[in-house]
Design an enzyme around this catalytic site. Structure first.
Site, PDB file in Angstrom:
ATOM      1  N   ASP A  40       0.846  -1.199   0.000  1.00 38.80           N
ATOM      2  CA  ASP A  40       0.000   0.000   0.000  1.00 38.80           C
ATOM      3  C   ASP A  40       0.880   1.248   0.000  1.00 38.80           C
ATOM      4  O   ASP A  40       1.614   1.495   0.971  1.00 38.80           O
ATOM      5  CB  ASP A  40      -0.901  -0.005   1.241  1.00 38.80           C
ATOM      6  CG  ASP A  40      -2.056   0.972   1.134  1.00 38.80           C
ATOM      7  OD1 ASP A  40      -1.965   1.937   0.354  1.00 38.80           O
ATOM      8  OD2 ASP A  40      -3.054   0.791   1.845  1.00 38.80           O
ATOM      9  N   ASP A  41       0.844   2.017  -1.085  1.00 37.24           N
ATOM     10  CA  ASP A  41       1.620   3.256  -1.232  1.00 37.24           C
ATOM     11  C   ASP A  41       3.116   3.004  -1.370  1.00 37.24           C
ATOM     12  O   ASP A  41       3.934   3.865  -1.035  1.00 37.24           O
ATOM     13  CB  ASP A  41       1.376   4.218  -0.067  1.00 37.24           C
ATOM     14  CG  ASP A  41      -0.026   4.822  -0.061  1.00 37.24           C
ATOM     15  OD1 ASP A  41      -0.827   4.472  -0.939  1.00 37.24           O
ATOM     16  OD2 ASP A  41      -0.312   5.644   0.826  1.00 37.24           O
ATOM     17  N   CYS A  80      -6.503   4.222  -3.513  1.00 40.13           N
ATOM     18  CA  CYS A  80      -6.748   2.908  -2.897  1.00 40.13           C
ATOM     19  C   CYS A  80      -7.908   2.089  -3.457  1.00 40.13           C
ATOM     20  O   CYS A  80      -7.721   1.017  -4.016  1.00 40.13           O
ATOM     21  CB  CYS A  80      -6.948   3.097  -1.398  1.00 40.13           C
ATOM     22  SG  CYS A  80      -5.468   3.637  -0.528  1.00 40.13           S
ATOM     23  N   ARG A  84      -7.718  -1.166  -6.190  1.00 36.96           N
ATOM     24  CA  ARG A  84      -8.027  -2.530  -5.763  1.00 36.96           C
ATOM     25  C   ARG A  84      -9.179  -3.126  -6.569  1.00 36.96           C
ATOM     26  O   ARG A  84      -9.195  -4.322  -6.872  1.00 36.96           O
ATOM     27  CB  ARG A  84      -8.325  -2.544  -4.264  1.00 36.96           C
ATOM     28  CG  ARG A  84      -7.094  -2.264  -3.455  1.00 36.96           C
ATOM     29  CD  ARG A  84      -7.364  -1.702  -2.066  1.00 36.96           C
ATOM     30  NE  ARG A  84      -6.169  -1.028  -1.607  1.00 36.96           N
ATOM     31  CZ  ARG A  84      -5.131  -1.639  -1.041  1.00 36.96           C
ATOM     32  NH1 ARG A  84      -5.170  -2.936  -0.820  1.00 36.96           N
ATOM     33  NH2 ARG A  84      -4.064  -0.951  -0.701  1.00 36.96           N
ATOM     34  N   HIS A 135     -11.043  -2.542   1.281  1.00 35.13           N
ATOM     35  CA  HIS A 135     -11.302  -1.197   0.753  1.00 35.13           C
ATOM     36  C   HIS A 135     -12.202  -1.150  -0.481  1.00 35.13           C
ATOM     37  O   HIS A 135     -12.061  -0.274  -1.337  1.00 35.13           O
ATOM     38  CB  HIS A 135      -9.983  -0.471   0.463  1.00 35.13           C
ATOM     39  CG  HIS A 135     -10.067   0.986   0.829  1.00 35.13           C
ATOM     40  ND1 HIS A 135      -8.981   1.808   0.882  1.00 35.13           N
ATOM     41  CD2 HIS A 135     -11.138   1.769   1.157  1.00 35.13           C
ATOM     42  CE1 HIS A 135      -9.350   3.031   1.235  1.00 35.13           C
ATOM     43  NE2 HIS A 135     -10.664   3.021   1.409  1.00 35.13           N
ATOM     44  N   HIS A 234       1.510   2.365   3.961  1.00 33.11           N
ATOM     45  CA  HIS A 234       0.578   3.486   4.116  1.00 33.11           C
ATOM     46  C   HIS A 234       0.726   4.050   5.526  1.00 33.11           C
ATOM     47  O   HIS A 234       0.865   3.301   6.491  1.00 33.11           O
ATOM     48  CB  HIS A 234      -0.843   2.973   3.897  1.00 33.11           C
ATOM     49  CG  HIS A 234      -1.901   4.022   3.724  1.00 33.11           C
ATOM     50  ND1 HIS A 234      -2.259   4.897   4.724  1.00 33.11           N
ATOM     51  CD2 HIS A 234      -2.693   4.323   2.660  1.00 33.11           C
ATOM     52  CE1 HIS A 234      -3.227   5.694   4.293  1.00 33.11           C
ATOM     53  NE2 HIS A 234      -3.506   5.366   3.034  1.00 33.11           N
ATOM     54  N   ASP A 286      -0.381  -0.835  -4.781  1.00 33.48           N
ATOM     55  CA  ASP A 286      -1.654  -0.273  -5.248  1.00 33.48           C
ATOM     56  C   ASP A 286      -1.494   1.078  -5.935  1.00 33.48           C
ATOM     57  O   ASP A 286      -2.346   1.494  -6.699  1.00 33.48           O
ATOM     58  CB  ASP A 286      -2.662  -0.165  -4.095  1.00 33.48           C
ATOM     59  CG  ASP A 286      -2.284   0.867  -3.050  1.00 33.48           C
ATOM     60  OD1 ASP A 286      -1.092   1.215  -2.932  1.00 33.48           O
ATOM     61  OD2 ASP A 286      -3.190   1.328  -2.322  1.00 33.48           O
ATOM     62  N   ASN A 287      -0.417   1.805  -5.635  1.00 29.76           N
ATOM     63  CA  ASN A 287      -0.115   3.085  -6.286  1.00 29.76           C
ATOM     64  C   ASN A 287       1.239   3.563  -5.788  1.00 29.76           C
ATOM     65  O   ASN A 287       1.878   2.895  -4.960  1.00 29.76           O
ATOM     66  CB  ASN A 287      -1.190   4.155  -6.015  1.00 29.76           C
ATOM     67  CG  ASN A 287      -1.639   4.277  -4.587  1.00 29.76           C
ATOM     68  OD1 ASN A 287      -2.778   3.941  -4.242  1.00 29.76           O
ATOM     69  ND2 ASN A 287      -0.751   4.734  -3.718  1.00 29.76           N
ATOM     70  N   LYS A 307       1.383   9.443  -5.498  1.00 27.18           N
ATOM     71  CA  LYS A 307       0.006   8.967  -5.311  1.00 27.18           C
ATOM     72  C   LYS A 307      -1.006  10.071  -5.612  1.00 27.18           C
ATOM     73  O   LYS A 307      -0.821  11.234  -5.250  1.00 27.18           O
ATOM     74  CB  LYS A 307      -0.143   8.511  -3.859  1.00 27.18           C
ATOM     75  CG  LYS A 307      -1.554   8.175  -3.414  1.00 27.18           C
ATOM     76  CD  LYS A 307      -1.555   7.738  -1.962  1.00 27.18           C
ATOM     77  CE  LYS A 307      -2.963   7.460  -1.456  1.00 27.18           C
ATOM     78  NZ  LYS A 307      -2.960   6.907  -0.083  1.00 27.18           N
TER      79      LYS A 307
END
Length: 486
Positions: A40-41, A80, A84, A135, A234, A286-287, A307
């Protein structure tokens, strides 16, 4: 004599039959397991093999030497929930009506009519599980067990959606973070505990990893799909005592080293249970990084922005895929590919069906099998916000379109968990970039290549006709409804 010859003949037939059955059994292809690890991130430059410094990622680096490393791998949207949704459905998220990052007030989620990767695997007899961040809607009808997963444990949305200040202490009266309730931790369909302290955040990576290892052991005799979407890195960052203070880069480096440990634990569990050679393992993010968080954020290895933007720093992420004996070892590919391509690719490799509705992903299994000249993905659409088309790409040519967007440039980043300022309405002007020569998107070459601009404007028009464009008030002909609370 005749009896002896008959016995010898019968014995020979039995041996031949046994050898044939053994050969047929040994050569019969077995459906591979799939482990999909989603950070995540995590920034493009946050793994050793992608240039990370001041901490070490030995398990991911070894995974790269034993598999394939992608250098042009894009998420479908740099935020996010949208990212996903794209991963699990093979669609641009705006095709499904999904955008942004849902919080506890959201009354929408993934539509039950959409077919997720888990549902497709389940139809083929796979066991399915997710341990980590979901999410895609926190109401019961949107949770994982209703969308193809047999097991779920984790957070329903982002780990910063809680009533704590950036220093980890309870937010004071009047603070904007009191908008959030405490974080629910879910098992199956039910909340089983609450995440209320930084120490609870410290437990998450290890907790998800241990459950993933347990799932592998329990399902070693049947095919499985394991989705491991970590909460980290994150913000707020959390790390266990076994990794706290272990890197030269501080807390962020500690967090990444624990995530690397997690990958190592998963790979070890596969090997210990005899599944190493029959499991596809994918690691990606995810990014890109939330770079206004400064020393609590990752880096883009020189790519522009991060992001929440349609520049490469927001969309381009690390991706490593390993499958011994199928994916060639130590190969780097620069072919354009995306998270939306994983669903049709895995369906092809695992013998699973593809969704009956239109998807946007393409099968990149030829690349995974070593055909480095294959180029199944020719173009890509960069959407953000609700349904704004901000850029289009054909191979290495990228046309950024006029749009108001996020920028981190010109603002000092924050420090130690506190964010720096950003501008959410920075006007971006149309510009053409040759990403082969200029991956940092600094030099507009549209005057030099007007014919490329013309081609990409036509591509943008195709995107608007199909998916729409809020910036031009276009609806698009093929968008589908989002899920609503019943």
């Amino acid at each position: 004599m005749r009896i002896s010859l008959l016995l010898i003949s019968l014995t020979g037939c039995i041996l031949l039959s046994s050898l044939f059955l053994s050969f047929r059994s040994s050569t019969k292809p077995s459906r591979p397991n799939v482990v999909l690890i989603f950070a995540d991130d995590l920034g493009y430059g946050d793994i050793g093999s992608y240039g990370a410094t001041q901490y070490h990622t030995p398990h991911l680096d070894k995974m790269a030497t034993e598999g394939m490393r992608f250098t042009n791998f894009l998420v479908a949207q740099a935020v996010c929930s949208a990212s996903r949704a794209a991963l699990l459905t093979g669609c641009y998220p705006n095709r499904l009506g999904i955008s942004g990052a849902y919080d506890h007030t959201a009354k929408v989620g993934i539509n039950p009519d959409e077919e997720t990767m888990a549902e497709l695997f389940k139809k083929t007899g796979y066991r399915t599980a997710i341990f980590g961040k979901w999410h895609l809607g926190h109401h019961r009808e949107f949770l994982p067990l209703q969308h193809g997963f047999d097991e779920y444990m984790g957070l329903p949305y982002s780990n910063d959606m809680w009533p704590m200040n950036y220093d980890g202490k309870p937010a004071p009266a009047g603070h904007h973070r009191l908008y959030y309730p405490v974080l629910p931790f879910i098992e199956g369909n039910d909340k089983v505990r609450e995440i209320t302290t930084p120490q609870h955040q410290d437990e998450l990576t290890t907790l998800y990893t241990e459950r993933a290892v347990q799932f592998i052991k329990q399902n070693k005799n049947k095919p499985f799909f394991l989705y491991l979407p970590h909460a980290m890195p994150h913000v707020p960052l959390g790390v266990s005592d076994k990794f706290r203070g272990k890197s030269e880069q501080g807390l962020y480096g500690d967090v990444i080293q624990e995530m690397d440990w997690s990958v190592g634990q998963v790979l070890k569990a596969l090997k210990d249970n005899g599944l190493d050679k029959n499991t596809i393992v994918i690691f990606t993010s995810d990014n890109g990084p939330w770079i206004n968080y400064g020393n609590h954020a990752g880096n883009t290895a020189g790519l522009r922005e991060g992001k929440g933007t349609s520049y490469e720093g927001g969309h381009r992420v690390p991706c490593i895929i390993r499958w011994p004996g199928v994916v060639p070892e130590g190969v780097v590919t620069d072919r354009l590919s995306s998270t939306i391509d994983l669903l049709p690719t895995l369906a092809s490799l695992c013998g699973a069906p593809v969704p009956h509705k239109k998807i946007d992903g393409v099968d990149i299994s030829a690349i995974l099998k070593g055909d480095l000249m294959a180029s199944p993905r020719k173009h890509f659409y960069y959407y953000y916000r609700k349904n704004a088309l901000e850029a289009v790409r054909r191979e290495n040519w990228k046309l950024v379109l006029d749009h108001p967007g996020r920028t981190y440039e010109g603002f000092a980043p924050g420090n130690d968990g506190f964010p720096g300022k950003i501008n959410e309405q920075s006007p971006a002007k149309m510009a053409l970039y040759d990403l082969r020569r200029d991956p940092g998107e600094r030099y507009d070459v549209q005057e030099t290549y007007p014919e490329i601009v013309k081609e990409l404007l036509l591509l943008a028009e195709n995107a608007r006709a199909d998916l729409g464009d809020d910036l031009q008030k276009r609806e698009g002909a093929n968008r589908r409804p989002i899920g609503q609370i019943q």
